[in-house]
Design an enzyme around this catalytic site. Sequence first.
Site, PDB file in Angstrom:
ATOM      1  N   LYS A  57       2.369 -13.906   6.459  1.00  0.00           N
ATOM      2  CA  LYS A  57       2.510 -14.977   5.479  1.00  0.00           C
ATOM      3  C   LYS A  57       4.017 -15.244   5.330  1.00  0.00           C
ATOM      4  CE  LYS A  57       0.577 -17.614   2.386  1.00  0.00           C
ATOM      5  NZ  LYS A  57      -0.097 -18.831   2.763  1.00  0.00           N
ATOM      6  N   TYR A  87       0.818  -1.218   0.000  1.00  0.00           N
ATOM      7  CA  TYR A  87       0.000   0.000   0.000  1.00  0.00           C
ATOM      8  C   TYR A  87       0.851   1.266   0.000  1.00  0.00           C
ATOM      9  CZ  TYR A  87      -4.455  -2.240   1.037  1.00  0.00           C
ATOM     10  OH  TYR A  87      -5.592  -2.980   0.983  1.00  0.00           O
TER      11      TYR A  87
END
Length: 588
Positions: A227, A160
């Site tokens: 992750k 982002y």
Amino acid sequence: MTYRHIKLPQDGKKISLVDGTLRVPDNPIVGFVEGDGIGPDITKASLRVWNAAVEKAYAGKRKIHWCELYMGEKAAGLYDGDYFPQETLDAITELTIAIKGPLTTPIGGGFRSLNVSLRQALDLYACVRPVRYYQGVPSPLRRPEEVDVVIFRENTEDVYAGIEYQTGTPENEKLARFLREQMGAKFFDDAGLAIKPISPFGTKRLIRKAIQYAIDHGRESVTLVHKGNIMKYTEGAFRNWGYELAKEEFGEQTITEEELYSQYSGKQPAGKIVIKDRIADIIFQLLQLRPSEFDVIATMNLNGDYLSDAVAAEVGGIGIAPGANIGDVVAVFEATHGTAPKYANQNKVNPSSLLLSGAMMLEYMGWKEAADLINAAYPQVVGDKFVTYDFARLMPGAHTVSTSAFADALIARITGDADDLARFEQERREALERERKEREAQRVANPLEAMKESGRQPTTAGGIMSPIKSIAASATVDEAMHQMRENNISSILVEPDGSNTWGIMTQRDIVMKIVGANKSAANVKVSEIASQPLVTVPSDLSLRRVSQTMIDNRVRRVVVESNEQPVGIVSETDLFRIVEEFGWEPEE
Ligand code: NAP
């Protein structure tokens, strides 16, 4: 500071932050931005409810002095087309706390989202979303009352960050060439490219806030969601820096999940918060099936974006989810939905998201009693099926009411029997506490099953070790055997004597060196039959390497060390049980 259009109320005092502590006077000035579209409707209604709750909770001794600030369309009208006036930013900074309705992002003309601009301009790096169930709200879950999590989403980094290069542009070609030629990277031609920066600074300030929140609110755990199994140096690093921070800065107040099982046998020590981590994909499943396992969650921008909406959907959707964007000094609370322009000025929509953000704000200010009144009145009104159109269409037999009538019903509850409301909120807290205790009992009784159900997969020596039991080198074998039987263990560590070296005595030593050698256990000291030196492994050693160490040293158990001190034991039996219980995925 003087402003062009903003008028600070004369009777109010400013909130300040002194040495990291919020100082809230009894008559604080709090900024509010009405917002666009449905913003004015929900803001008007919410202001009445917040004021009523404060009045009731403090019998007039405390009062918020509201100061209107301008952003979005209202600002554009006042500030010659400027949707994002500098003086609003200055005022928010001066007032420390503000709350805002939704804002339109003007289409075209290269406008950035006002919400994103606000977060960046004030460095509001933590997006905080508490998601809890309110009785009566329509939910697809079987036991929605188990949902009570607070998500801390990092707001400034990750994909982002806007470091993104469109295919076909010279910048994209330059970066693609660099990556291929200098770094040996391989990817398809014409790929769009983006960079995912995750820094220790950005990670640690977010996780610091999450842990501090957990401490301040007596929460049970902080889960780092990542992750890292795939993106090792960004998401994996986030996890590692998180554990590092917890140890360095909150060592007294936290333990890891590994320690919870290995050193505390599943029983959470009073006053300690458990730091754990889960892989991002599995957390979506776990939050549906076992939401009570999770409490405070800290994660990066993209994971947090998905996760906060997904969890909110379990308990009523983003229409009711409150939220805040918080930096080191300033905090801006907000409705999490948009401006729903088709419903503007119809006094129709649900004010809950903004309303509950206000309750969150009151709690943040330390005005918990007022927040509790709103939180307790809310489920009662919804439980009466007295709801706006959006809930009504999901609740057979509901009364559809307007935004302002919903606020009236809340105010009637709040100004009614406040003791009753306080008791209601207290009962909810006690129910959550009971659930915690049940989970703890399960962890203690059957740690492997509890681990499995909570989504935890141990991967290191520290993750599966049993806490050590030790005995003085001068004790008799008889005494050691007694202790082993009492604790149901097959080996015992022997404390250092003059030689300063730890040893270990096992059941096998007793069979071979006492029974086999026809000696009396009462007359032999443990130091005489203990094995030295210990075969040790560090607590973060992978299970495969632990097995390899046992094979290489021809032993059936190894001692786990931390800071050069023995802290636990891993035996062949432990390894067997873990593989049998969780399966075995060969390491990469
Ligand atoms: P939206 O305004 O959130 O509305 C989408 C739908 O969600 C509405 O049509 C309505 O559903 C439901 N909804 C939203 N708020 C509700 C409420 N308070 N009560 C009941 N139902 C509600 O999303 P959008 O139409 O995509 O975006 C409109 C504008 O809002 C855009 O300019 C966007 O940029 C802006 N936006 C602002 C924010 C913010 O300021 N935080 C966030 C998101 C979007 P039904 O039609 O089914 O009744």
